[in-house]
Scaffold this motif. Structure first.
Motif, short mmCIF file in Angstrom:
data_model
loop_
_atom_site.label_atom_id
_atom_site.label_comp_id
_atom_site.label_asym_id
_atom_site.label_seq_id
_atom_site.Cartn_x
_atom_site.Cartn_y
_atom_site.Cartn_z
N VAL A 168 -1.29 7.39 -8.37
CA VAL A 168 -2.18 6.77 -8.10
C VAL A 168 -2.35 5.85 -9.38
N LEU A 169 -2.20 6.36 -10.50
CA LEU A 169 -2.22 5.30 -12.07
C LEU A 169 -0.67 4.34 -11.91
N LYS A 170 0.70 5.12 -12.22
CA LYS A 170 1.49 5.09 -12.12
C LYS A 170 1.58 3.56 -11.23
N PHE A 171 0.87 3.95 -9.47
CA PHE A 171 1.54 2.79 -9.02
C PHE A 171 0.42 1.55 -9.30
N ILE A 172 -0.48 1.94 -10.36
CA ILE A 172 -1.42 0.59 -9.79
C ILE A 172 -0.96 -0.65 -11.05
N SER B 291 1.03 -1.37 -0.19
CA SER B 291 -0.19 -0.24 0.07
C SER B 291 0.98 0.96 -0.12
N MET B 292 0.59 2.01 -0.40
CA MET B 292 1.48 3.12 -0.53
C MET B 292 -0.10 4.77 -0.31
N GLY B 293 0.63 5.49 0.25
CA GLY B 293 0.18 6.66 0.05
C GLY B 293 0.19 8.21 -1.11
N PHE B 294 -0.82 9.19 -1.74
CA PHE B 294 -0.49 9.66 -2.31
C PHE B 294 -1.84 10.71 -2.91
N THR B 295 -0.79 12.06 -3.48
CA THR B 295 -1.70 13.13 -3.63
C THR B 295 -1.99 13.93 -4.95
N GLU B 296 -1.36 12.91 -5.72
CA GLU B 296 -2.06 13.34 -7.32
C GLU B 296 -1.84 11.78 -8.12
N LYS B 297 -3.75 12.22 -8.77
CA LYS B 297 -4.05 10.97 -9.49
C LYS B 297 -2.95 10.47 -10.50
N SER B 298 -2.45 11.02 -11.20
CA SER B 298 -1.18 10.54 -12.12
C SER B 298 -0.05 9.29 -10.97
#
Length: 114
Positions: free
Chosen positions: A65-69, A56-63
């Motif tokens: 999130v998409l890069k992680f998944i 799991s990771m925490g993010f502040t930007e949609k981009s």
């Protein structure tokens, strides 16, 4: 629910932190992919918590999130994730109200001016 030796279970029903702290949250769940979008009172205005498999990771930007998944666009889940993320308007750049210097000079700048 998987249990490991030596770990006791206190609660069967998980209580998400968003209900405790009063933050508004939205969730996307598909198989082993879990994304929670939170509106924060302090810190970054929007944050994402992503659980994919066993990481799991925490993010502040949609981009980010998409890069992680790393879910492809052509799949049903990939398309629905992108559609879910696009459904939110994250424009937090509200214009600041203009300062009326005449009113500030007349009333002052402290809390008593309100």
């Amino acid at each position: 629910m998987l249990l490991q030796v030596g770990i006791s279970v206190i609660s069967i029903r998980p209580i998400p932190i968003s209900r405790i702290s009063g933050m508004k949250s939205e969730r996307f769940v598909a198989g082993q992919l879990w994304i929670e979008r939170k509106k924060n009172r302090e810190g970054p205005p929007i944050s994402y918590t992503v659980l994919k498999g066993f990481s799991s990771m925490g993010f502040t930007e949609k981009s980010e999130v998409l890069k992680f998944i790393r879910w492809p666009k052509g799949t049903p889940t990939g398309d629905s994730v992108r559609e879910w993320l696009a459904s939110f308007d994250d424009s937090t750049d509200a214009p600041a109200p203009a300062l009326d210097m005449g009113q500030i000079a007349k009333e002052g700048f402290g809390p008593e001016a309100h």
